[in-house]
Motif scaffolding. Structure first.
Motif, PDB file in Angstrom:
ATOM      1  N   THR A 219       0.852  -1.185   0.000  1.00 37.93           N
ATOM      2  CA  THR A 219       0.000   0.000   0.000  1.00 37.93           C
ATOM      3  C   THR A 219       0.890   1.238   0.000  1.00 37.93           C
ATOM      4  O   THR A 219       2.110   1.146   0.146  1.00 37.93           O
ATOM      5  N   ILE A 220       0.264   2.382  -0.095  1.00 35.16           N
ATOM      6  CA  ILE A 220       0.999   3.646  -0.115  1.00 35.16           C
ATOM      7  C   ILE A 220       1.903   3.766   1.122  1.00 35.16           C
ATOM      8  O   ILE A 220       3.002   4.314   1.045  1.00 35.16           O
ATOM      9  N   GLU A 221       1.459   3.196   2.245  1.00 35.10           N
ATOM     10  CA  GLU A 221       2.246   3.310   3.479  1.00 35.10           C
ATOM     11  C   GLU A 221       3.561   2.538   3.393  1.00 35.10           C
ATOM     12  O   GLU A 221       4.479   2.781   4.179  1.00 35.10           O
TER      13      GLU A 221
ATOM     14  N   CYS B  72      -7.213  11.343  -4.266  1.00 32.90           N
ATOM     15  CA  CYS B  72      -7.001  10.267  -5.237  1.00 32.90           C
ATOM     16  C   CYS B  72      -5.545   9.826  -5.290  1.00 32.90           C
ATOM     17  O   CYS B  72      -5.224   8.836  -5.948  1.00 32.90           O
ATOM     18  N   THR B  73      -4.661  10.588  -4.643  1.00 31.50           N
ATOM     19  CA  THR B  73      -3.220  10.436  -4.864  1.00 31.50           C
ATOM     20  C   THR B  73      -2.649   9.067  -4.483  1.00 31.50           C
ATOM     21  O   THR B  73      -1.881   8.495  -5.260  1.00 31.50           O
ATOM     22  N   PRO B  74      -3.000   8.509  -3.319  1.00 34.15           N
ATOM     23  CA  PRO B  74      -2.436   7.177  -3.037  1.00 34.15           C
ATOM     24  C   PRO B  74      -2.801   6.158  -4.111  1.00 34.15           C
ATOM     25  O   PRO B  74      -1.943   5.373  -4.545  1.00 34.15           O
ATOM     26  N   GLY B  75      -4.044   6.210  -4.564  1.00 32.84           N
ATOM     27  CA  GLY B  75      -4.473   5.291  -5.622  1.00 32.84           C
ATOM     28  C   GLY B  75      -3.743   5.579  -6.927  1.00 32.84           C
ATOM     29  O   GLY B  75      -3.345   4.658  -7.643  1.00 32.84           O
ATOM     30  N   GLN B  76      -3.557   6.855  -7.238  1.00 37.18           N
ATOM     31  CA  GLN B  76      -2.841   7.217  -8.466  1.00 37.18           C
ATOM     32  C   GLN B  76      -1.408   6.679  -8.408  1.00 37.18           C
ATOM     33  O   GLN B  76      -0.894   6.110  -9.388  1.00 37.18           O
ATOM     34  N   ILE B  77      -0.758   6.881  -7.284  1.00 32.11           N
ATOM     35  CA  ILE B  77       0.653   6.477  -7.170  1.00 32.11           C
ATOM     36  C   ILE B  77       0.782   4.954  -7.231  1.00 32.11           C
ATOM     37  O   ILE B  77       1.645   4.426  -7.951  1.00 32.11           O
ATOM     38  N   MET B  78      -0.086   4.240  -6.526  1.00 34.99           N
ATOM     39  CA  MET B  78       0.004   2.772  -6.571  1.00 34.99           C
ATOM     40  C   MET B  78      -0.298   2.275  -7.986  1.00 34.99           C
ATOM     41  O   MET B  78       0.330   1.352  -8.487  1.00 34.99           O
TER      42      MET B  78
END
Ligand SMILES: Cc1cc2nc3c(=O)[nH]c(=O)nc-3n(C[C@H](O)[C@H](O)[C@H](O)COP(=O)(O)OP(=O)(O)OC[C@H]3O[C@@H](n4cnc5c(N)ncnc54)[C@H](O)[C@@H]3O)c2cc1C
Ligand code: SF4
Ligand code: FES
Ligand code: FES
Lengths: 165, 351
Positions: free
Chosen positions: A76-78, A104-110
């Protein structure tokens, strides 16, 4: 009835007791494991905010039944930064101002890390846009997002990091 | 979501035995089933999880030239399999035009075939819907129905089948391999989904407990690889279901079409194979006039089921577009925006 599953989450193996078969990976992460970085936008596969890497592949955590993924590895982003050192994709998002509210950023980055690993787009902005179309951004930061992904895709390719996430 | 019993069979035989118990549903990736369970449209008493079964996730290129695809193969893995993409490019293009990269990474072959309609009234448990609740009526008929069927519908149901994947499969004579309580059988994909008639709740020919184990494309289907395309019109650039779509495949020898395949998506409760159009193309030069005639033939029986007369002309045009693209030749590399009529082949930009 309760169920026992094991998952490796952000490189840490965990054994989990589930008292309810209905729980999705998204609710497991957010509500039970104190990992709220993965966001719940629609809960129906329509926005991409919940994107995680499941055994290295980007998927929507809201439509994944936790019980069904017994034994899986989840990122995950973490789990991206190593100490203070951000992942190249995180750095690129900051450098290109690729967000406004950040929801939306964590989803975008993953999703973007998954995209680079899939190796289908290279740094072609046209292909990157299509490959990222499963992640909606209500703030409309798409231009910065595309630039960030293109730059990070180049950097990760140069670094041989494409598949490692 | 209702509570359910969770079952994890260890073999296909165990899965079929578990699936035959009334109230059971097979769980593949769950991208459609869990969604429908969340909104109360699907309420299975038990889920039989297919994800840990051995032997359902292979892509076998067989000696006779056919390809056999396990039911649990993920949509993305099939689309990106180099041998598969080369031999069945329109199928790969259709897969890559569907949903999003995340969903394609999860979604399975079996689940894609058996996904339910996106009719909004079907998804709203407060509405009358013969498909969800037989005999209750059809609120789509007097409601918002511009995306509903124009072929093969009945007054009992005007819904469409939403799959992109199934459209080229119907064109290319794919075969579904099924295992059930009474043994194994094979079903032509074209006969797999049912038109609504008076029983819209029966969506496929599968009997209770029957499990899709594999899908086969015959060697002959690869004979169209040089001229095979999928074209899909959406209401936004990407990550949307088809308003209408078409799979076209041609064999062209000495400037003449010697064999043609055409199927339409988004127009009926099943992927719509257009045999009249294929007959109209046989022997013709691959040119606009022949494509227009074929499109007329394909939609000859179409009639609006509501505010959707526009879909008939749109379907004709997407058929012409797919045939034109197919005649021009399968591109070496799929366009950046697969199946979109707005996609440049390379270097261009879309908005
Ligand atoms: C936001 C969104 C956008 C989408 N856009 C598109 C699109 O543009 N084009 C498109 O084609 N699709 C689209 N889809 C649908 C997607 O393709 C399907 O949800 C997916 O293919 C279903 O596969 P699954 O493995 O998740 O199936 P599941 O959800 O697990 O199962 C679906 C159904 O099939 C049954 N089933 C599954 N496997 C078997 C088997 N082997 N034998 C018998 N029964 C079985 C299940 O019991 C269930 O009834 C979209 C979905 C979402 C959420
Ligand atoms: S069109 Fe079919 S699925 Fe939609 S409400 Fe009518 S009966 Fe139900
Ligand atoms: S929360 Fe999962 S896709 Fe929107
Ligand atoms: S930054 Fe606000 S939703 Fe994308």
């Amino acid at each position: 009835m309760s169920y026992t599953i094991t998952l490796t989450i952000n490189r840490v193996p965990r054994t989990l007791e589930l008292d309810d078969p209905r729980i999705t990976l998204l609710d497991l992460l957010r509500e039970r494991l104190d990992l709220p970085g993965t966001k719940k936008g629609c809960d129906r596969g329509q926005c991409g905010a919940c994107t995680i890497l499941l055994d290295g592949r980007r998927v929507n955590a809201c439509l994944a039944l936790a019980l069904s993924h017994d034994g899986a590895e989840i990122l995950t982003i973490e789990g991206l930064a190593e100490g203070e050192a951000l992942h190249p994709m995180q750095q690129a998002f900051i450098a290109h101002d690729a967000f406004q509210c950040g929801f939306c950023t964590p989803g975008q980055i993953m999703s973007a890390i998954g995209l680079v690993g899939e190796g289908q787009t290279g740094a072609d902005p046209e292909r990157v846009r299509e490959g990222m179309s499963g992640n909606l951004c209500r703030c409309g930061a798409y231009r910065g997002i595309t630039e960030a992904v293109v730059e990070a895709a180049r950097a990760m390719a140069a670094d041989g990091q494409g598949r490692a996430a | 979501m209702n509570r359910f019993e969770y079952v994890r069979p260890r073999s296909v035989a165990e899965a079929v035995a578990a699936g035959a118990v009334p109230g059971s549903a097979y769980l593949a990736a769950g991208t459609n089933l869990l969604d429908l369970m969340k909104i109360g449209v699907a309420r299975p008493g038990r889920l039989v999880d297919l994800n840990h079964l051995p032997g359902l996730d292979g892509i076998e290129h067989q000696a006779d030239g056919a390809v056999r695809i396990g039911a649990q193969v993920r949509n993305a893995d099939l689309a990106h399999d180099p041998g598969f993409r080369r031999r069945f490019p329109a199928v790969a293009e259709a897969l890559l035009s569907g949903a999003s990269a995340q969903l394609r990474n999860a979604a399975t072959v079996g689940g894609n075939l058996l996904q339910r309609t996106r009719c909004a009234w079907f998804q709203d448990t407060a509405s009358a819907c013969n498909r969800r609740d037989p005999g209750s009526g059809c609120d789509a008929r007097g409601g918002e129905n511009r995306l509903h069927a124009v072929l093969g519908w009945s007054e009992h149901c005007i819904a469409t089948h939403p799959s992109d994947f199934c459209v080229p499969l119907a064109a290319l004579d794919a075969v579904v391999e099924v295992e059930g309580p009474t043994g194994r059988r094979e079903i032509a994909l074209r006969d797999f989904h049912l038109l609504p008639g008076t029983t819209p709740e029966r969506e496929s020919v599968l009997a209770p407990g029957e499990l899709v184990v594999a899908l086969r494309l015959p060697a002959e289907a690869a004979g169209f690889a040089a001229h095979a395309r999928y074209a899909k019109l959406r209401e936004r650039t990407s990550y949307a279901f088809a308003v209408v779509s078409a799979a076209a495949a041609l064999r062209i020898v000495d400037g003449r079409i010697v064999a043609a395949r055409l199927a339409l998506g988004g127009v009926a409760a099943k992927p719509w194979r257009a045999e009249e159009a294929e007959a109209a193309l046989a022997g013709a030069a691959p040119e606009a006039a022949a494509f227009r005639r074929a499109a007329e033939a394909a939609l000859a029986a179409a009639r609006p089921s509501g505010d959707n007369a526009f879909k008939i002309e749109l379907a004709r045009r997407i058929a012409v577009r797919a045939l034109t693209l197919a005649a021009a030749g399968t591109p070496e590399r799929l366009p950046a925006l697969p199946a979109s009529p707005f996609a440049p082949l390379s270097g261009g930009r879309h908005v």
